[in-house]
Design a protein around this motif. Sequence first.
Motif, PDB file in Angstrom:
ATOM      1  N   ASN A 260       6.538  15.382   1.894  1.00 53.51           N
ATOM      2  CA  ASN A 260       6.595  14.336   0.881  1.00 53.51           C
ATOM      3  C   ASN A 260       7.583  14.715  -0.195  1.00 53.51           C
ATOM      4  OD1 ASN A 260       6.023  12.265  -0.920  1.00 53.51           O
ATOM      5  ND2 ASN A 260       4.437  13.493  -1.943  1.00 53.51           N
ATOM      6  N   ARG A 261       8.615  13.876  -0.412  1.00 59.04           N
ATOM      7  CA  ARG A 261       9.635  14.185  -1.395  1.00 59.04           C
ATOM      8  C   ARG A 261       9.631  13.198  -2.549  1.00 59.04           C
ATOM      9  NH1 ARG A 261      15.173  16.122   1.516  1.00 59.04           N
ATOM     10  NH2 ARG A 261      14.365  17.930   2.565  1.00 59.04           N
ATOM     11  N   LYS A 262       8.713  12.260  -2.572  1.00 56.08           N
ATOM     12  CA  LYS A 262       8.778  11.224  -3.588  1.00 56.08           C
ATOM     13  C   LYS A 262       8.505  11.828  -4.957  1.00 56.08           C
ATOM     14  CE  LYS A 262       7.732   7.302  -0.682  1.00 56.08           C
ATOM     15  NZ  LYS A 262       6.951   6.102  -0.504  1.00 56.08           N
ATOM     16  N   SER A 263       9.292  11.439  -5.925  1.00 59.38           N
ATOM     17  CA  SER A 263       9.173  11.974  -7.267  1.00 59.38           C
ATOM     18  C   SER A 263       7.953  11.397  -7.952  1.00 59.38           C
ATOM     19  CB  SER A 263      10.433  11.653  -8.088  1.00 59.38           C
ATOM     20  OG  SER A 263      11.562  12.197  -7.466  1.00 59.38           O
ATOM     21  N   ALA A 264       7.392  12.194  -8.848  1.00 58.14           N
ATOM     22  CA  ALA A 264       6.245  11.737  -9.627  1.00 58.14           C
ATOM     23  C   ALA A 264       6.725  10.915 -10.802  1.00 58.14           C
ATOM     24  CB  ALA A 264       5.437  12.937 -10.090  1.00 58.14           C
ATOM     25  N   THR A 265       5.832  10.173 -11.391  1.00 62.42           N
ATOM     26  CA  THR A 265       6.173   9.333 -12.519  1.00 62.42           C
ATOM     27  C   THR A 265       5.991  10.105 -13.807  1.00 62.42           C
ATOM     28  OG1 THR A 265       5.380   7.451 -11.249  1.00 62.42           O
ATOM     29  CG2 THR A 265       5.660   7.123 -13.610  1.00 62.42           C
ATOM     30  N   ASN A 266       6.973   9.958 -14.707  1.00 61.27           N
ATOM     31  CA  ASN A 266       6.917  10.570 -16.026  1.00 61.27           C
ATOM     32  C   ASN A 266       6.739  12.078 -15.970  1.00 61.27           C
ATOM     33  OD1 ASN A 266       7.124   8.021 -17.209  1.00 61.27           O
ATOM     34  ND2 ASN A 266       4.901   7.695 -17.083  1.00 61.27           N
ATOM     35  N   GLY A 267       7.327  12.692 -14.980  1.00 59.42           N
ATOM     36  CA  GLY A 267       7.269  14.152 -14.908  1.00 59.42           C
ATOM     37  C   GLY A 267       5.947  14.682 -14.405  1.00 59.42           C
ATOM     38  N   GLN A 268       4.994  13.800 -14.102  1.00 60.01           N
ATOM     39  CA  GLN A 268       3.710  14.252 -13.607  1.00 60.01           C
ATOM     40  C   GLN A 268       3.784  14.443 -12.104  1.00 60.01           C
ATOM     41  OE1 GLN A 268       1.391  14.975 -15.750  1.00 60.01           O
ATOM     42  NE2 GLN A 268       2.610  14.240 -17.460  1.00 60.01           N
ATOM     43  N   HIS A 415       4.931  20.872  -2.568  1.00 61.18           N
ATOM     44  CA  HIS A 415       5.538  19.584  -2.907  1.00 61.18           C
ATOM     45  C   HIS A 415       6.235  19.662  -4.261  1.00 61.18           C
ATOM     46  CE1 HIS A 415       2.619  17.157  -0.123  1.00 61.18           C
ATOM     47  NE2 HIS A 415       3.195  18.171   0.496  1.00 61.18           N
ATOM     48  N   LEU A 416       5.553  20.232  -5.255  1.00 60.77           N
ATOM     49  CA  LEU A 416       6.150  20.327  -6.585  1.00 60.77           C
ATOM     50  C   LEU A 416       7.337  21.288  -6.571  1.00 60.77           C
ATOM     51  CD1 LEU A 416       6.322  19.685  -9.524  1.00 60.77           C
ATOM     52  CD2 LEU A 416       4.445  21.278  -9.978  1.00 60.77           C
ATOM     53  N   LYS A 417       7.237  22.361  -5.819  1.00 61.55           N
ATOM     54  CA  LYS A 417       8.364  23.299  -5.718  1.00 61.55           C
ATOM     55  C   LYS A 417       9.596  22.584  -5.172  1.00 61.55           C
ATOM     56  CE  LYS A 417       5.665  27.542  -5.058  1.00 61.55           C
ATOM     57  NZ  LYS A 417       5.327  28.640  -4.125  1.00 61.55           N
ATOM     58  N   GLN A 418       9.394  21.739  -4.169  1.00 61.51           N
ATOM     59  CA  GLN A 418      10.529  21.037  -3.595  1.00 61.51           C
ATOM     60  C   GLN A 418      11.120  20.051  -4.585  1.00 61.51           C
ATOM     61  OE1 GLN A 418      12.012  21.748  -0.807  1.00 61.51           O
ATOM     62  NE2 GLN A 418      13.581  20.199  -1.179  1.00 61.51           N
ATOM     63  N   ARG A 419      10.269  19.370  -5.364  1.00 66.37           N
ATOM     64  CA  ARG A 419      10.790  18.452  -6.365  1.00 66.37           C
ATOM     65  C   ARG A 419      11.598  19.201  -7.423  1.00 66.37           C
ATOM     66  NH1 ARG A 419       5.826  15.686  -5.557  1.00 66.37           N
ATOM     67  NH2 ARG A 419       4.802  16.699  -7.321  1.00 66.37           N
ATOM     68  N   VAL A 506      15.112  27.687 -11.757  1.00 65.40           N
ATOM     69  CA  VAL A 506      14.322  26.644 -12.415  1.00 65.40           C
ATOM     70  C   VAL A 506      13.973  27.055 -13.840  1.00 65.40           C
ATOM     71  CG1 VAL A 506      12.110  25.425 -12.387  1.00 65.40           C
ATOM     72  CG2 VAL A 506      13.386  25.730 -10.260  1.00 65.40           C
ATOM     73  N   VAL A 507      13.531  28.301 -14.018  1.00 64.85           N
ATOM     74  CA  VAL A 507      13.164  28.780 -15.354  1.00 64.85           C
ATOM     75  C   VAL A 507      14.377  28.764 -16.279  1.00 64.85           C
ATOM     76  CG1 VAL A 507      12.321  30.771 -16.671  1.00 64.85           C
ATOM     77  CG2 VAL A 507      11.217  30.142 -14.524  1.00 64.85           C
ATOM     78  N   GLN A 508      15.532  29.163 -15.757  1.00 57.18           N
ATOM     79  CA  GLN A 508      16.753  29.146 -16.566  1.00 57.18           C
ATOM     80  C   GLN A 508      17.072  27.737 -17.051  1.00 57.18           C
ATOM     81  OE1 GLN A 508      20.019  30.906 -14.454  1.00 57.18           O
ATOM     82  NE2 GLN A 508      19.557  32.977 -15.130  1.00 57.18           N
ATOM     83  N   CYS A 509      16.925  26.762 -16.172  1.00 50.76           N
ATOM     84  CA  CYS A 509      17.228  25.378 -16.548  1.00 50.76           C
ATOM     85  C   CYS A 509      16.303  24.895 -17.665  1.00 50.76           C
ATOM     86  CB  CYS A 509      17.116  24.467 -15.326  1.00 50.76           C
ATOM     87  SG  CYS A 509      18.402  24.755 -14.074  1.00 50.76           S
ATOM     88  N   PHE A 510      15.018  25.225 -17.579  1.00 43.98           N
ATOM     89  CA  PHE A 510      14.085  24.834 -18.627  1.00 43.98           C
ATOM     90  C   PHE A 510      14.353  25.600 -19.921  1.00 43.98           C
ATOM     91  CE2 PHE A 510      11.589  22.887 -15.258  1.00 43.98           C
ATOM     92  CZ  PHE A 510      10.992  21.808 -15.909  1.00 43.98           C
ATOM     93  N   ALA A 511      14.720  26.880 -19.782  1.00 39.31           N
ATOM     94  CA  ALA A 511      14.914  27.717 -20.968  1.00 39.31           C
ATOM     95  C   ALA A 511      16.091  27.246 -21.815  1.00 39.31           C
ATOM     96  CB  ALA A 511      15.102  29.175 -20.551  1.00 39.31           C
ATOM     97  N   LYS A 512      17.021  26.516 -21.222  1.00 39.32           N
ATOM     98  CA  LYS A 512      18.162  26.028 -22.000  1.00 39.32           C
ATOM     99  C   LYS A 512      17.716  25.116 -23.134  1.00 39.32           C
ATOM    100  CE  LYS A 512      21.439  26.272 -18.142  1.00 39.32           C
ATOM    101  NZ  LYS A 512      22.276  25.494 -17.186  1.00 39.32           N
ATOM    102  N   GLY A 513      16.566  24.485 -22.987  1.00 34.98           N
ATOM    103  CA  GLY A 513      16.057  23.593 -24.021  1.00 34.98           C
ATOM    104  C   GLY A 513      15.190  24.278 -25.052  1.00 34.98           C
ATOM    105  N   GLY A 514      15.082  25.608 -24.973  1.00 32.86           N
ATOM    106  CA  GLY A 514      14.306  26.337 -25.956  1.00 32.86           C
ATOM    107  C   GLY A 514      12.863  26.551 -25.544  1.00 32.86           C
TER     108      GLY A 514
END
Length: 564
Positions: A260-268, A415-419, A506-514
């Motif tokens: 299943n690759r469908k994205s969740a709504t609103n980041g959930q 599933h979340l890892k793939q998203r 993934v962590v690096q990408c999030f860390a760019k926002g503080g």
Amino acid sequence: MPRQTVVTVTVATLLGIAVGGLVLWKVSRRRKEKVCGGGNQVGALRRSGDEELTEVEEKELHSCVSSPIISWVEQILGAEIVIVSQAEEWDRVEPLLKKELQRWPVLGIDCEWVSVEGKASPVSLLQMASSSGFCILVRLPRKDLLCNGLSLKSLAENILNCPLDKSLRLRCSNWEAEELTQDQVTYAAKDAQVSMALFLHLLGFFFIPAASGGENAVVAWAKVLGKCQGLMDVPFRGRSSSSLGDDGNGEVDSQQKPRNRKSATNGQSPVNQQVKDPRKQKRKPLGVGYSARKSPLYDNCFLHAPDGQPLCTCDRKKAQWYLDKGIGELVSTDPFVVKLQFEPSGRPESQVDYYLTVKENLCVVCGKRESYIRKNIVPHEYRRHFPIQMKDHNSHDVLLLCTSCHAISNYYDNHLKQRLAEEFGAPIGCEEGVRLLEDPLRRQVRSGARALLNADSLPDTRREELLQGIKDFFNTETITSEMLQEAAGLETRICNESYMPHGLKVVQCFAKGGLRSLMELERRWRQHFLDTMQPKHLPKRWSVNHNHGKLIRKYGEDLWIELS
């Protein structure tokens, strides 16, 4: 490079183009075909004497074709057949095949080989047919090369009403003979041509598509593409492949792509209802292969500050350590309470802190009280890269699950890892994410050296070819026995300099926002656990926003993130 090798490489390249593309159809340039009987042309245009179909509705096409299957099947089966035995012959036909593939890149392919006493030898003949039926039979040198389900014969007969001669006499005939018989040529060509006809039929195209370019071709391409969604670029999954991963306890394979690759709504990350619940799969009991804990996780011992303020709960071993070191005083045994004899580095902000709650040793999802195992709500592959400020007191994200619920949770974690992999360009299990890569040149040199050392009957030309490859690799004109032994033991894996683990990327990408952005990754995993597992026995005060307010107050949102 020998010309035969060039031919083989070119053929492999064409096959790659054909498989990677989708189907654009080319009308045979060798004859004019009428779509409808009685000279009735449907939407025809004349260009340089050729008749090409304009865009018409599929219903009109179906209605005007008197024999919707046999007519175009006969066209494909009646197309030109070319036999290629020499490199020069390939040079003449390759441009024709390339030209057809440039418009509609699809090939019908098959191969033949000699069977001796039930043992198959390397492939002797490669058959390729384009969408027009134009077929090339490539006779491969022996030194260059090696299903379940419905056979090509049964598909041709049941779907196309086109019988194929699959007699043992033909299938096991001498495909390395100096001259192929006409029966062999017809047999081999039909295998490739029928596969093309089946492809067209299964997509619902009961005619040979027009070769015209422009807007009509784009429309046709889009229509075919839509029908082939989910059929191309699908990775192979063997019977032993498991869709259940783990985060450190009896690990299976957390690198596999989810279905299943469908994205969740609103980041959930709520569970997509189209995904088959692993609990309903009856192939084997869930949780098999997981090692359950031998002892409880929570002893619910208490540590107090020197002034008697409760600090946290801990296990019996840790509480006993303070006593053994002489830096703690036993207050009571039931409950087991140890008062520290030094000022702790930090105190809870209130007496309703999560770390002061008594926790039960049971599965937080189903309540089962045996065969449980630790579950990292934020997988270790991400948590390990968090800054030190976010690693303090992270037992909040370690919960108990029974082995069955643990397996189910890991299934959804994938599933979340793939998203996350798709959102942040952090591939899982592909070449960019592999620490070591196989070097084809070193592998070829090693293989050649081993052949020279172990094969006594190599032809002189082949021996010279292998020796030259080793000479080129070592950049020398003379090969000693020591060099040959070194080449035979060559390490073929090389370090991938662009390697970056999925979790770190993934962590690096999030860390760019503080700091607040990185806390969002933590919150996303916690919410994912609640949405997918719907736990009924969570410890009191467990929260998706645990510790976030305290971190912001202590460090501020502008904290410079230094990843581990």
